[in-house]
Design an enzyme around this catalytic site. Structure first.
Site, short mmCIF file in Angstrom:
data_model
loop_
_atom_site.label_atom_id
_atom_site.label_comp_id
_atom_site.label_asym_id
_atom_site.label_seq_id
_atom_site.Cartn_x
_atom_site.Cartn_y
_atom_site.Cartn_z
CE1 TYR A 159 -3.61 2.61 0.63
CE2 TYR A 159 -2.34 3.28 2.56
CZ TYR A 159 -3.38 3.50 1.66
OH TYR A 159 -4.17 4.62 1.80
CG ASP B 245 5.64 3.61 1.02
OD1 ASP B 245 5.95 4.17 2.08
OD2 ASP B 245 4.48 3.55 0.58
CE LYS C 24 0.77 4.61 8.44
NZ LYS C 24 0.78 3.92 7.17
C1 LIG Z 1 0.20 4.47 5.79
C2 LIG Z 1 1.01 4.28 4.57
C3 LIG Z 1 0.97 5.20 3.51
C4 LIG Z 1 0.01 6.36 3.48
O1 LIG Z 1 0.27 7.27 4.48
P1 LIG Z 1 -0.93 8.29 4.91
O2 LIG Z 1 -0.25 9.20 5.88
O3 LIG Z 1 -2.00 7.44 5.50
O4 LIG Z 1 -1.36 8.98 3.68
C5 LIG Z 1 1.82 5.01 2.45
N1 LIG Z 1 2.68 3.96 2.42
C6 LIG Z 1 2.74 3.06 3.42
C7 LIG Z 1 3.71 1.94 3.33
C8 LIG Z 1 1.89 3.18 4.51
O5 LIG Z 1 1.91 2.25 5.46
#
Ligand SMILES: *Cc1c(COP(=O)(O)O)cnc(C)c1O
Length: 432
Positions: free
Chosen positions: A144, A239, A267
Site C-alpha cells: 500500500y 516506501d 507515520k
Molecule cells: C500508511 C502508509 C501510507 C500512506 O500514508 P498516509 O499518511 O496514510 O497517507 C503510504 N505507504 C505506506 C507503506 C503506509 O503504510
C-alpha cells in the site's frame, strides 16, 4: 464490555460521515463489528468513550513508537502551539528535521516535508516520471502506498478488506500506467523490464511489506530489485512510511544495506501529527519547484506542531538501547503467541520484523499477497472479537500489523499472550 456509547456515536456518525469514519480501516467492517470511539490514550493503553481500557497494538497504525501522550512530545507540542500553530513560512524546526532525516538515511541527500504518506508517495512518483521522462510505474501486489490515483491498484489492507480489486474513480488510462506484480519475486520484475524496455519510470516497494500483514523480503530480493532498477535506469522508490525509524533508525534500507533513489517517510516521522517526507538523491529531489519543473506544495507542510513532535520523538529514538528494547519486547510477544498457539493446537504463522508482527491463520509460510489471501479470515474475525473483549486492541483487519511501542511493558505483553491463549482455545472449542 459495555460499548453502548460507542454504538450510539457510530449511529450519529453514520448520518454525517460516510460509513461513520474518516478512514475506512477504522470501520471494523472487516471483523463484523462497529468501531469503538476513542477518547484518550497514554503509553501503550487507550480508552474508549464507554470507559473501557485496552492494551493498544494499533499505535495509530504505526506512528506511536514511543507510546501515546509521551510527556516530552506533549511538552514540545504545547510549547510550539503557544508560539503559533501555522505560519505558511519557513521555520528553523523544518531545517532541523530535514537535517535529522538526511543524517538518519544514508540515501537521502535532500528531503521535502509534506503532510501525509500519500502525499510523499504522490510526489515521489511525479519525481520519478520527471527524472526519467517515462510514464510506467511498477508496484507489488498487496503493498500500500497511500490513496493517490496511480497507487490504487492491488493495494493491500484497506482495499483488500473491502474486497475491491482497486478503487473506482481512477481513470483507466492512469491505472494502466501502474503495473502490479507479486512481492518477493524478482523474476517477475525482470520480466516486466523486458516487456517494457525504457518505459518504466520507477519501481515502488515497501522494503518490508506491512500492509498485507507483515511480509519480510526474502534473502536477496531487495538487492535484486536494486540491481534491476540500476540496470534499466529506473528510479527505485522505497516506501518506508511504516519502516522508517521503526525497522531501524535508518529504516529497512539500513538493515538490508540497499540504497533507494527516493524514500518516502510518514507515520513515525510525524511524531503522531500530520507530517511526512520524501527525500533521496539530490539530482532527483532538486527537480522540485522552486528549483525545478516538478510542482509540489502544501499550506501546512512542515507544520510547527508536527515538526516539534517529530523532533521530540526522534530524540527519544536516538537514545542508546531503544531498538534493542523494542526487539526484546517484540520477541517476547512473538514467542508467547507461538507457544499459546501450540498449547491450544491452533495453526498460525507469525511474521515479524522488529517491532511489527502479524499472526496469520494458516499452516503455510506467508511470503506474498497470494499467501496472505489464503489465510482464514473467519478465524481472524473471531480471534479479534475475543481479544477485544479481553481488553486487547488489535487492528480490525487480518491484513494489518501489530505495532509494539516503547511504552509496552513485559506485563502488557504477558497479558496479551494470556488473552491470545484464551482466544485460540475459544476458536477450537466453540466452532460455530
Ligand atoms: C500508511 C502508509 C501510507 C500512506 O500514508 P498516509 O499518511 O496514510 O497517507 C503510504 N505507504 C505506506 C507503506 C503506509 O503504510
Amino acid at each position: 464490555m459495555n460499548t453502548k456509547r460507542s454504538k450510539e456515536m457510530y449511529e450519529r456518525a453514520c448520518r454525517v460521515i460516510p460509513g461513520g469514519v474518516n478512514s475506512p480501516v477504522r470501520s471494523f467492517r472487516g471483523v463484523g463489528l462497529t468501531p469503538l470511539f476513542i477518547e484518550r490514550a497514554s503509553g501503550a493503553h487507550i480508552g474508549d468513550i464507554d470507559g473501557n481500557e485496552y492494551i493498544d497494538y494499533v499505535g495509530s497504525w504505526g506512528p506511536m513508537i514511543v507510546g501515546h501522550a509521551h510527556p516530552a512530545v506533549v511538552e514540545a507540542v504545547c510549547r510550539a502551539a503557544e508560539k503559533g500553530t501555522s505560519f505558511g513560512a519557513a521555520t528553523e524546526n523544518e531545517v532541523r528535521l530535514a537535517e535529522a532525516v538526511t543524517s538518519a538515511f544514508e540515501s537521502i541527500e535532500k528531503v521535502r516535508l509534506v503532510s501525509s504518506g500519500t502525499e510523499a508517495v504522490m510526489t515521489a512518483v511525479r519525481l520519478a516520471r520527471a527524472f526519467t521522462g517515462r510514464d510506467l510505474l511498477v508496484k507489488m501486489d498487496g503493498c500500500y502506498h497511500g490513496h493517490s490515483d496511480s497507487m490504487l491498484v492491488q493495494a493491500g489492507s484497506g482495499i483488500a478488506e473491502l474486497g475491491l480489486p482497486a478503487s473506482a474513480g481512477v481513470p483507466s488510462d492512469l491505472a494502466q500506467k501502474t503495473i502490479s506484480i507479486p512481492y518477493n519475486n524478482s523474476e517477475a520484475l525482470q520480466k516486466v523490464f523486458e516487456k517494457y524496455p525504457n518505459q518504466i519510470a520507477g519501481v515502488i516497494v515497501e522494503p518490508i511489506a506491512a500492509n498485507m500483514g507483515v511480509v519480510p523480503p526474502k534473502e536477496g530480493y531487495l538487492q535484486a530489485v536494486r540491481q534491476l532498477c540500476t540496470e534499466h535506469r529506473s528510479v527505485l522508490i522505497f516506501d518506508e512510511v511504516i519502516t522508517g525509524f521503526r525497522a531501524a533508525y535508518g529504516g529497512a534500507q539500513s538493515l538490508f544495506r540497499v540504497s533507494a533513489d527516493l524514500t518516502c517517510l510518514g507515520k513515525i516521522v510525524g511524531g503522531g501529527l500530520p507530517c511526512a517526507a520524501v527525500g533521496g538523491r539530490k539530482e532527483i529531489v532538486d527537480l522540485l519547484a522552486p528549483l525545478g519543473p516538478v510542482y509540489q506544495a502544501g499550506t501546512l507542510s512542515g507544520n510547527p506542531l508536527a515538526t516539534a513532535a517529530s523532533l521530540a520523538v526522534l530524540e527519544i529514538l536516538r537514545k542508546p538501547g531503544v531498538y534493542e528494547r523494542l526487539e526484546a519486547l517484540s520477541d517476547r510477544l512473538e514467542k508467547g503467541l507461538q507457544e499459546a498457539a501450540q498449547k491450544s493446537g491452533t495453526a498460525i504463522q507469525i511474521n515479524r520484523a522488529g517491532s511489527i508482527l502479524s499472526v496469520f491463520f494458516t499452516d503455510k509460510p506467508v511470503n506474498n499477497f497470494e499467501d496472505v489471501q489464503r489465510c482464514s479470515g473467519r478465524l481472524f474475525k473471531r480471534f479479534f472479537g475475543s481479544m477485544l473483549k479481553q481488553g486487547i486492541y488489535l487492528a480490525p483487519s487480518a491484513y494489518e500489523a501489530w505495532f509494539v511501542s516503547l511504552a509496552h511493558t513485559e506485563r502488557d505483553i504477558d497479558r496479551t499472550v494470556q488473552a491470545a491463549y484464551n482466544a485460540f482455545t475459544d476458536l477450537n472449542t466453540n466452532e460455530t
